[in-house]
Design an enzyme around this catalytic site. Structure first.
Site, PDB file in Angstrom:
ATOM      1  N   ARG A 287      -0.435   6.257  -2.053  1.00 36.40           N
ATOM      2  CA  ARG A 287      -0.198   5.306  -0.955  1.00 36.40           C
ATOM      3  C   ARG A 287      -1.328   4.259  -0.873  1.00 36.40           C
ATOM      4  NH1 ARG A 287       3.923   7.862  -1.079  1.00 36.40           N
ATOM      5  NH2 ARG A 287       5.207   8.490   0.693  1.00 36.40           N
TER       6      ARG A 287
ATOM      7  N   SER B  79       7.093   8.401   7.250  1.00 38.73           N
ATOM      8  CA  SER B  79       5.893   9.213   7.519  1.00 38.73           C
ATOM      9  C   SER B  79       4.885   8.363   8.287  1.00 38.73           C
ATOM     10  CB  SER B  79       5.239   9.648   6.217  1.00 38.73           C
ATOM     11  OG  SER B  79       6.132  10.365   5.426  1.00 38.73           O
TER      12      SER B  79
ATOM     13  N   GLU C 159      -0.473   6.343   7.955  1.00 39.38           N
ATOM     14  CA  GLU C 159       0.030   5.659   6.776  1.00 39.38           C
ATOM     15  C   GLU C 159       0.555   4.286   7.189  1.00 39.38           C
ATOM     16  OE1 GLU C 159       3.494   5.044   4.729  1.00 39.38           O
ATOM     17  OE2 GLU C 159       3.528   7.148   4.096  1.00 39.38           O
TER      18      GLU C 159
HETATM   19  N1  EPU Z   1       6.565  20.526   6.060  1.00 39.00           N
HETATM   20  C1  EPU Z   1       6.357  21.222   7.241  1.00 39.00           C
HETATM   21  N2  EPU Z   1       6.991  20.779   8.363  1.00 39.00           N
HETATM   22  C2  EPU Z   1       7.821  19.714   8.359  1.00 39.00           C
HETATM   23  C3  EPU Z   1       8.054  19.023   7.150  1.00 39.00           C
HETATM   24  C4  EPU Z   1       7.405  19.444   6.011  1.00 39.00           C
HETATM   25  O1  EPU Z   1       5.622  22.194   7.276  1.00 39.00           O
HETATM   26  O2  EPU Z   1       8.321  19.365   9.431  1.00 39.00           O
HETATM   27  C5  EPU Z   1       5.829  20.972   4.855  1.00 39.00           C
HETATM   28  C6  EPU Z   1       6.596  21.943   3.994  1.00 39.00           C
HETATM   29  O3  EPU Z   1       5.653  22.839   3.448  1.00 39.00           O
HETATM   30  C7  EPU Z   1       7.159  21.069   2.902  1.00 39.00           C
HETATM   31  C8  EPU Z   1       6.050  20.059   2.722  1.00 39.00           C
HETATM   32  O4  EPU Z   1       5.553  19.838   4.042  1.00 39.00           O
HETATM   33  O5  EPU Z   1       7.369  21.798   1.726  1.00 39.00           O
HETATM   34  C9  EPU Z   1       6.487  18.750   2.111  1.00 39.00           C
HETATM   35  O6  EPU Z   1       7.507  18.182   2.902  1.00 39.00           O
HETATM   36  P1  EPU Z   1       8.466  17.010   2.374  1.00 39.00           P
HETATM   37  O7  EPU Z   1       8.924  17.334   1.011  1.00 39.00           O
HETATM   38  O8  EPU Z   1       9.468  16.730   3.416  1.00 39.00           O
HETATM   39  O9  EPU Z   1       7.521  15.773   2.181  1.00 39.00           O
HETATM   40  P2  EPU Z   1       6.196  15.245   2.896  1.00 39.00           P
HETATM   41  O10 EPU Z   1       5.031  15.638   2.049  1.00 39.00           O
HETATM   42  O11 EPU Z   1       6.177  15.618   4.323  1.00 39.00           O
HETATM   43  C10 EPU Z   1       6.142  13.032   1.507  1.00 39.00           C
HETATM   44  C11 EPU Z   1       6.145  11.540   1.729  1.00 39.00           C
HETATM   45  C12 EPU Z   1       7.531  11.049   2.117  1.00 39.00           C
HETATM   46  C13 EPU Z   1       8.488  11.398   0.989  1.00 39.00           C
HETATM   47  C14 EPU Z   1       8.448  12.927   0.772  1.00 39.00           C
HETATM   48  C15 EPU Z   1       9.267  13.351  -0.413  1.00 39.00           C
HETATM   49  C16 EPU Z   1       3.901  11.000   2.484  1.00 39.00           C
HETATM   50  C17 EPU Z   1       3.056  10.571   3.621  1.00 39.00           C
HETATM   51  N3  EPU Z   1       5.180  11.204   2.776  1.00 39.00           N
HETATM   52  O12 EPU Z   1       6.421  13.659   2.754  1.00 39.00           O
HETATM   53  O13 EPU Z   1       7.477   9.643   2.229  1.00 39.00           O
HETATM   54  O14 EPU Z   1       9.797  10.979   1.301  1.00 39.00           O
HETATM   55  O15 EPU Z   1       7.089  13.347   0.505  1.00 39.00           O
HETATM   56  O16 EPU Z   1       8.628  13.015  -1.591  1.00 39.00           O
HETATM   57  O17 EPU Z   1       3.411  11.142   1.358  1.00 39.00           O
HETATM   58  C18 EPU Z   1       7.117   7.860   3.763  1.00 39.00           C
HETATM   59  O18 EPU Z   1       6.102   7.594   3.127  1.00 39.00           O
HETATM   60  O19 EPU Z   1       7.462   7.169   4.751  1.00 39.00           O
HETATM   61  C19 EPU Z   1       7.926   9.012   3.384  1.00 39.00           C
HETATM   62  C20 EPU Z   1       8.968   9.411   4.088  1.00 39.00           C
END
Ligand code: EPU
Length: 340
Positions: free
Chosen positions: A165, A240, A336
């Site tokens: 990012r 996010s 972010e």
């Molecule tokens: N998780 C929780 N609670 C939640 C959601 C997630 O504990 O409510 C934990 C779980 O362990 C899950 C892990 O977080 O396995 C990862 O969750 P997720 O795959 O939903 O992705 P994220 O890391 O929360 C990032 C990006 C998203 C992108 C997703 C998928 C960032 C800041 N965000 O989110 O990007 O869509 O991965 O690759 O890196 C954005 O930037 O606006 C965005 C939506």
């Protein structure tokens, strides 16, 4: 002639749906119009905000300056071989529409980035990423116009200095350049499908797909996003709100002793990545609603505006979340979203 509006509402131009006003507002439809604007006294004297899809900003007050909305359109084939195609895409194109265009033509590389809101020009600034792919991986170069004098410059992929990012446009060169177009290098065959991000494989299986294609990977990503992330046309949000957290291995081991269930992934430079959504959820914020704003019930990283929320209310919620994660985990969350 560029049409200039005064005291103009930005509600329709930010995905949080915040009703802040711009002192001056204009829309740029061609690069020539930007050059014309750069030479005006208004441009030279006013504070400026360049706006693409408005999907990564939080407006906490009226903008006391000139807001420039970029809608410069165009997609051009630069070169092509048997294996690859190079596309130059103008910065005001809608990102998801570009992804759909590429998927339809079976050009591979950005299918995992389906349904990300925003414009093509904003994509390299924060190196948009999802489901194991970052846009920096397929960017060949970025063409930009220096706002101080209109000079055009092409940034090679290395000069963009992409990170998680991050890019040079978000750090040293923040607000110094207008990104005019982005050149992408996409595959025409032997596509490197990236389906290892847990949810994609599972979703493809649920869809009974055993031989994934660019189209089916895109379909799976769209399905996952629609299930987890709120649609900003219905509930205001900017995806996010916080970045995921990177900590040192030492910090991680100390935290893991107290929180053995903490999810974690390897990150660059021997750092450990902790999902900030998990930290926020552990502090009890997931699904919480405070007046008109809240934390999304199926993704704790996403803050939402239920309708009449003000930017300050979102900011106040974010500040409370940061404080509670700090208290429980000694981790400082980083937004972010760009806050104005
Ligand atoms: N998780 C929780 N609670 C939640 C959601 C997630 O504990 O409510 C934990 C779980 O362990 C899950 C892990 O977080 O396995 C990862 O969750 P997720 O795959 O939903 O992705 P994220 O890391 O929360 C990032 C990006 C998203 C992108 C997703 C998928 C960032 C800041 N965000 O989110 O990007 O869509 O991965 O690759 O890196 C954005 O930037 O606006 C965005 C939506």
């Amino acid at each position: 002639m560029i049409a200039l509006k005064e005291n103009s509402s930005l509600k329709a131009f930010n995905t949080f749906g915040i009703d802040a006003k711009a002192k001056y507002f204009c829309t740029i439809e061609t690069e020539d119009q930007l050059h014309e604007l750069i030479n005006t006294d208004l441009f030279k004297n006013e504070k400026r905000l360049l706006l693409g899809g408005g999907s990564n900003i939080l407006l906490t007050k009226d903008f006391d300056g000139l807001v420039i909305r970029n809608t410069v359109k165009g997609i051009e084939k630069v070169s092509e071989s048997d294996e690859h195609i190079h596309l130059r895409v103008c910065s005001g194109e809608v990102w998801h529409a570009l992804v759909m265009h590429c998927v339809k033509n079976n050009w591979g590389g950005i299918e995992n980035l389906s349904l990300i809101p925003g414009t093509v020009g904003a994509a390299p600034i924060q190196n948009i990423g999802a489901y194991g792919v970052e846009v920096g991986e397929v960017i060949e170069n970025v063409n930009a116009i220096r706002l101080s004098d209109g000079m055009m410059k092409t940034f090679s992929k290395d000069e963009c200095r992409f990170g998680y990012r991050e890019s040079v446009f978000k750090s040293e060169l923040k607000e110094k350049f207008f990104i005019s177009s982005v050149t992408l290098r996409l595959t025409k065959k032997n596509h490197q499908l990236n389906i290892h991000y847990g949810a994609i494989n599972d979703t493809l299986m649920k869809m009974n797909i055993t031989q994934p294609t660019i189209q089916s990977v895109s379909d799976a990503v769209i399905k996952i996003r629609q299930e987890k992330l709120p649609d900003y046309t219905l509930v205001g949000n900017a995806g996010s709100f916080f970045k995921n957290t990177e900590i040192t291995a030492q910090q991680f081991h100390q935290l893991q002793m107290r929180h053995p269930a903490m999810p974690h992934y390897p990150a660059a430079n021997q750092q450990v990545k902790i999902p900030s959504a998990w930290l926020i959820e552990q502090c009890g914020w997931k699904g919480k609603k405070i007046n008109h704003v809240g934390v999304h019930a199926s993704q704790a990283l996403v803050l939402v505006n239920f309708g009449e929320g003000k930017g300050e209310e979102i900011l106040s919620l974010a500040t409370k979340i940061i404080a509670s994660v700090q208290e429980k985990f000694s981790i400082t969350l980083t937004p972010e979203v760009n806050i104005f």
